[in-house]
Design an enzyme around this catalytic site. Structure first.
Site, PDB file in Angstrom:
ATOM      1  N   HIS A 148      12.544 -20.901  44.548  1.00 42.14           N
ATOM      2  CA  HIS A 148      12.512 -21.706  43.310  1.00 42.14           C
ATOM      3  C   HIS A 148      11.354 -22.704  43.340  1.00 42.14           C
ATOM      4  O   HIS A 148      10.693 -22.925  42.320  1.00 42.14           O
ATOM      5  CB  HIS A 148      13.814 -22.500  43.138  1.00 42.14           C
ATOM      6  N   GLN A 206      15.037 -26.366  39.322  1.00 43.87           N
ATOM      7  CA  GLN A 206      16.083 -25.957  38.371  1.00 43.87           C
ATOM      8  C   GLN A 206      16.547 -27.096  37.478  1.00 43.87           C
ATOM      9  O   GLN A 206      17.153 -26.853  36.432  1.00 43.87           O
ATOM     10  CB  GLN A 206      17.286 -25.378  39.119  1.00 43.87           C
ATOM     11  N   GLY A 246      23.815 -23.657  46.152  1.00 42.98           N
ATOM     12  CA  GLY A 246      22.462 -24.144  46.366  1.00 42.98           C
ATOM     13  C   GLY A 246      21.795 -24.507  45.056  1.00 42.98           C
ATOM     14  O   GLY A 246      22.122 -23.935  44.009  1.00 42.98           O
ATOM     15  N   CYS A 289      22.541 -17.028  40.700  1.00 36.04           N
ATOM     16  CA  CYS A 289      21.712 -18.230  40.556  1.00 36.04           C
ATOM     17  C   CYS A 289      22.253 -19.045  39.394  1.00 36.04           C
ATOM     18  O   CYS A 289      22.590 -18.478  38.349  1.00 36.04           O
ATOM     19  CB  CYS A 289      20.265 -17.820  40.279  1.00 36.04           C
ATOM     20  N   LEU A 290      22.321 -20.356  39.572  1.00 37.02           N
ATOM     21  CA  LEU A 290      22.786 -21.217  38.480  1.00 37.02           C
ATOM     22  C   LEU A 290      21.850 -21.132  37.269  1.00 37.02           C
ATOM     23  O   LEU A 290      22.276 -21.427  36.157  1.00 37.02           O
ATOM     24  CB  LEU A 290      22.903 -22.666  38.965  1.00 37.02           C
ATOM     25  N   HIS A 303      16.305 -18.241  49.027  1.00 36.37           N
ATOM     26  CA  HIS A 303      16.445 -18.223  47.562  1.00 36.37           C
ATOM     27  C   HIS A 303      15.988 -19.563  46.964  1.00 36.37           C
ATOM     28  O   HIS A 303      15.256 -19.590  45.965  1.00 36.37           O
ATOM     29  CB  HIS A 303      17.918 -17.936  47.234  1.00 36.37           C
ATOM     30  N   GLU A 304      16.401 -20.667  47.582  1.00 40.72           N
ATOM     31  CA  GLU A 304      16.076 -21.996  47.032  1.00 40.72           C
ATOM     32  C   GLU A 304      14.599 -22.336  47.219  1.00 40.72           C
ATOM     33  O   GLU A 304      13.979 -22.938  46.334  1.00 40.72           O
ATOM     34  CB  GLU A 304      16.958 -23.075  47.663  1.00 40.72           C
TER      35      GLU A 304
HETATM   36  C1  QAP Z   1      21.864 -19.234  45.414  1.00 35.48           C
HETATM   37  O1  QAP Z   1      23.415 -19.744  43.718  1.00 35.48           O
HETATM   38  C2  QAP Z   1      22.549 -18.148  46.181  1.00 35.48           C
HETATM   39  O2  QAP Z   1      26.086 -16.694  37.882  1.00 35.48           O
HETATM   40  C3  QAP Z   1      22.796 -20.280  44.866  1.00 35.48           C
HETATM   41  O3  QAP Z   1      27.957 -17.963  36.452  1.00 35.48           O
HETATM   42  C4  QAP Z   1      23.360 -17.240  45.540  1.00 35.48           C
HETATM   43  O4  QAP Z   1      24.990 -21.301  43.671  1.00 35.48           O
HETATM   44  C5  QAP Z   1      22.358 -18.038  47.499  1.00 35.48           C
HETATM   45  C6  QAP Z   1      26.623 -19.557  40.058  1.00 35.48           C
HETATM   46  C7  QAP Z   1      23.973 -16.232  46.254  1.00 35.48           C
HETATM   47  C8  QAP Z   1      22.984 -17.054  48.207  1.00 35.48           C
HETATM   48  C9  QAP Z   1      23.799 -16.138  47.597  1.00 35.48           C
HETATM   49  C10 QAP Z   1      26.112 -18.381  39.558  1.00 35.48           C
HETATM   50  C11 QAP Z   1      27.594 -20.222  39.324  1.00 35.48           C
HETATM   51  C12 QAP Z   1      26.133 -20.145  41.312  1.00 35.48           C
HETATM   52  C13 QAP Z   1      26.585 -17.858  38.361  1.00 35.48           C
HETATM   53  C14 QAP Z   1      24.517 -20.313  43.175  1.00 35.48           C
HETATM   54  C15 QAP Z   1      27.551 -18.529  37.632  1.00 35.48           C
HETATM   55  C16 QAP Z   1      28.064 -19.704  38.120  1.00 35.48           C
HETATM   56  C17 QAP Z   1      25.054 -19.675  41.962  1.00 35.48           C
HETATM   57 CO    CO Z   2      18.780 -20.014  42.150  1.00 34.16          CO
END
Ligand code: QAP
Ligand code: CO
Length: 168
Positions: free
Chosen positions: A138, A51, A46, A92-93, A134-135
């Site tokens: 943001h 972001q 997401g 989270c990215l 979560h999104e």
């Molecule tokens: C939000 O997060 C989310 O730490 C989206 O090193 C997360 O795509 C929703 C990511 C979990 C539901 C459950 C995170 C990539 C990606 C990192 C992501 C990383 C590389 C996170």
């Molecule tokens: Co995020």
């Protein structure tokens, strides 16, 4: 298509509240496509416009295993359908390398406009429900680290600031 730069915590621009989109234009569709490319390359499930430093209410999500079920939400509005709370280890990215348990309502309905500007609604549970909430956070300037203890949040902040200094 273009890959966009992702802001990282504690960048103050992640705290900006995004404005509603007035019209879904071709320019906006290009942004949505670039957001998908950025998310898929990461890879992530997401990404919110906030972001990538665009303060408009746009979210892209794909929680499918094959990463072939793109969902774009313009002006998303979430409604809680079930008082039951679930825990999920969120990442989270914008907070790379860190995962913490967050509690959120387990079932939600989301109304939004799609990539074509048409209204739609979906009901979500599981990872999709977590991701949507979560999104949308943001877009309101909120991050998952706001739900954890200040001690953990400050540790994450220092570690990320350190790695950002090394890269700069
Ligand atoms: C939000 O997060 C989310 O730490 C989206 O090193 C997360 O795509 C929703 C990511 C979990 C539901 C459950 C995170 C990539 C990606 C990192 C992501 C990383 C590389 C996170
Ligand atoms: Co995020």
């Amino acid at each position: 298509m273009a890959k966009l730069e992702i802001l990282e915590f504690p960048d103050p621009r992640l705290r900006q509240v995004a404005k509603p989109v007035e019209k879904v234009t071709d320019e906006l569709r290009t942004l949505i496509d670039d957001m998908f490319e950025t998310m898929y390359e990461a890879p992530g499930v997401g990404l919110a416009a906030t972001q990538v430093n665009v303060h408009q209410r746009i979210v892209v999500i794909d929680v499918s295993e094959e990463q072939n079920e793109p969902l774009a939400f313009v002006n998303p509005q979430v409604e809680v359908l079930d008082e039951e709370i679930h825990q999920y280890d969120e990442g989270c990215l914008s907070v790379p390398g860190f995962y913490e348990t967050v509690e959120r309502p387990r079932k939600v309905r989301v109304k939004a406009l799609d990539r074509g500007g048409e209204p739609f609604a979906i009901e979500a549970e599981g990872l999709l429900a977590v991701c949507i909430q979560h999104e949308i956070d943001h877009l309101d300037g909120k991050l998952f680290v706001d739900y954890i203890s200040p001690l953990k949040r400050n540790r994450i902040r220092s570690k990320l600031e350190k790695s950002q200094r090394k890269r700069a």
